[in-house]
Design a protein around this motif. Structure first.
Motif, short mmCIF file in Angstrom:
data_model
loop_
_atom_site.label_atom_id
_atom_site.label_comp_id
_atom_site.label_asym_id
_atom_site.label_seq_id
_atom_site.Cartn_x
_atom_site.Cartn_y
_atom_site.Cartn_z
N UNK A 278 0.84 -1.20 0.00
CA UNK A 278 0.00 0.00 0.00
C UNK A 278 0.88 1.25 0.00
N UNK A 279 1.95 1.21 0.78
CA UNK A 279 2.86 2.37 0.83
C UNK A 279 3.50 2.60 -0.54
N UNK A 280 3.67 1.52 -1.29
CA UNK A 280 4.28 1.65 -2.63
C UNK A 280 3.22 1.98 -3.70
N UNK A 281 1.97 2.14 -3.28
CA UNK A 281 0.92 2.55 -4.22
C UNK A 281 0.35 1.41 -5.05
N UNK A 282 0.40 0.17 -4.51
CA UNK A 282 -0.11 -0.99 -5.26
C UNK A 282 -1.44 -1.47 -4.67
N UNK A 283 -2.34 -1.91 -5.54
CA UNK A 283 -3.51 -2.66 -5.08
C UNK A 283 -2.99 -3.99 -4.52
N UNK A 284 -3.70 -4.54 -3.53
CA UNK A 284 -3.21 -5.81 -2.94
C UNK A 284 -4.33 -6.82 -2.75
N UNK A 285 -4.08 -8.03 -3.24
CA UNK A 285 -4.88 -9.18 -2.85
C UNK A 285 -4.03 -9.97 -1.88
N UNK A 286 -4.60 -10.37 -0.73
CA UNK A 286 -3.84 -11.12 0.26
C UNK A 286 -4.60 -12.38 0.65
N UNK A 287 -3.90 -13.49 0.66
CA UNK A 287 -4.54 -14.74 1.09
C UNK A 287 -4.96 -14.64 2.57
N UNK A 288 -5.91 -15.48 2.94
CA UNK A 288 -6.36 -15.51 4.33
C UNK A 288 -5.33 -16.22 5.18
N UNK A 289 -5.28 -16.05 6.49
CA UNK A 289 -5.89 -14.93 7.20
C UNK A 289 -5.07 -13.67 7.01
N UNK A 290 -5.72 -12.52 7.25
CA UNK A 290 -5.01 -11.25 7.09
C UNK A 290 -3.77 -11.22 7.98
N UNK A 291 -3.92 -11.65 9.22
CA UNK A 291 -2.79 -11.74 10.15
C UNK A 291 -3.20 -12.61 11.32
#
Ligand SMILES: NC(=O)c1ccc[n+]([C@@H]2O[C@H](COP(=O)([O-])OP(=O)(O)OC[C@H]3O[C@@H](n4cnc5c(N)ncnc54)[C@H](O)[C@@H]3O)[C@@H](O)[C@H]2O)c1
Length: 341
Positions: A89-102
């Protein structure tokens, strides 16, 4: 972004990363897989040879610097998700992240804050079952009032017994069976019930096969009960040791009826009748069961990022899933009810 393809880089080319990579390269209109990152040279070689990906990076920071990159797919070990999401996000990219978030709620909240600072970017966590056609049909029927007011979800995630116990290796970092497996059912239950918050949980479990889980406090069969703030309930079962195949199914009970999804996890429509009775084959693993959903999920992310639309599921849903998953793990390990306020 207009008609241009979304230029995607993938981080992580393991068991699931390869599936996502192939989908992005070959099966998701509007996406272009332009780069990949992995610390494992063989995995990068696979991306080049199998998919023709030209830009290969041994580290994630370098992937983020790839010229013209629009989005990243994070299919890395769970413990890395939050930090990598923030970096993207800081680099200005859209992100898809696998589950779980954290694995920690505080990490999820940090990601939510980072996303709030980047309102033009799509950040979506992959709760794949929301994209499965049968679960979507169930959701639509519940929304339309066909079972009255839904008040109980019974849902299970069951993996076929893998005698090699490969997941035992990941047990110390996966968060355990509730954060790794039941988190899908937690998210489903909240989605099907309209997004309630949890009030308290209880969980227990047993080691049926994989004795190596005991030292890390994990189990290979877990049972959990979630009580939501409005009094409605979810009852969850997760197993790593089923004999017959991958068996994920869900039942929702309402005041005017009930519905179920996937109770017979059939591989196809063949039924064999012989001296042993009448039977059908089961799907072997989660990917066989949810292949179409993984494709629809990737398509939804790519479409939202290209059009600038909000993603179909919010980061706050992923945070709530982690909050409940953690509480279930704590309940199982401590043998007590965990209050979530
Ligand atoms: N949605 C689902 O049903 C589902 C199913 C399986 C796994 N998952 C999730 O997907 C994620 C990956 O799981 P998996 O089974 O593919 O694990 P895996 O161990 O097979 O793959 C992890 C990958 O990450 C790579 N990696 C490690 N550190 C990295 C780094 N710093 N930068 C880039 N790559 C790095 C590894 O080389 C490997 O390719 C986990 O978060 C898991 O919870 C989701």
């Amino acid at each position: 972004m207009g008609a241009e393809a979304l230029r995607v880089g993938i981080a992580g080319l393991g068991r699931l990363g390869r599936r996502h990579a192939r989908n992005l390269a070959e099966r998701v209109p509007g996406a272009q897989l332009v780069a990949a990152a992995s610390p494992v040279p063989d995995e990068l070689a696979w991306a080049r040879e199998a998919l023709g990906v030209a830009a290969l990076y041994p580290d994630y920071d370098a992937l983020l610097r790839h010229p013209g990159l629009d989005a990243v797919f994070l299919v890395t070990p769970t413990a890395l998700h939050a930090r990598q999401l923030e970096q993207a996000l800081a680099a200005g990219k859209h992100v898809f992240c696998e589950k779980p978030l954290a694995l920690e709620v505080a990490d999820c909240e940090r990601v939510e804050a980072a996303a709030a600072r980047a309102p033009g970017l799509v950040a979506m966590v992959g709760f794949v079952r929301r994209f499965d056609p049968s679960y979507q049909d169930a959701h639509a029927r519940i929304q339309a009032g066909q079972i009255g007011r839904p008040f109980l979800v019974r849902s299970q995630t069951g993996d076929k017994l893998d005698p090699s116990g490969f997941f035992v290796r990941f047990a110390p970092t996966s968060g355990g069976i509730f954060l790794d497996c039941s988190i899908h059912d937690v998210d489903l239950a909240r989605w099907l019930l309209g997004g309630p918050r949890a009030r308290r949980v209880y969980a227990t479990g047993t080691v049926a096969v994989h004795e190596d889980l005991r030292p890390v406090g994990d189990v290979d069969n877990g049972l959990g009960v979630v009580e939501f703030a409005d009094g409605r309930l979810a009852c969850l079962y997760a197993s790593r040791t089923l004999a017959h195949g991958h068996d994920t199914h869900t039942e929702v009970v309402g005041t005017a009826g009930s519905l179920s999804v996937g109770v017979n996890p059939r591989a196809n429509r063949v039924e064999l009748a012989d001296g042993h009775g009448v039977r059908n084959l089961c799907v072997a693993d989660f990917y066989e069961r949810f292949e179409e959903a993984f494709l629809r999920e990737a398509q939804a992310f790519v479409d939202c990022a290209r059009k600038g639309d909000p993603p179909p599921l919010a980061l706050s849903d992923a945070t709530e899933a982690t909050r409940i998953g953690r509480a279930l793990a704590e309940a199982q390990r401590g043998g007590r009810i965990v209050d979530l306020g």
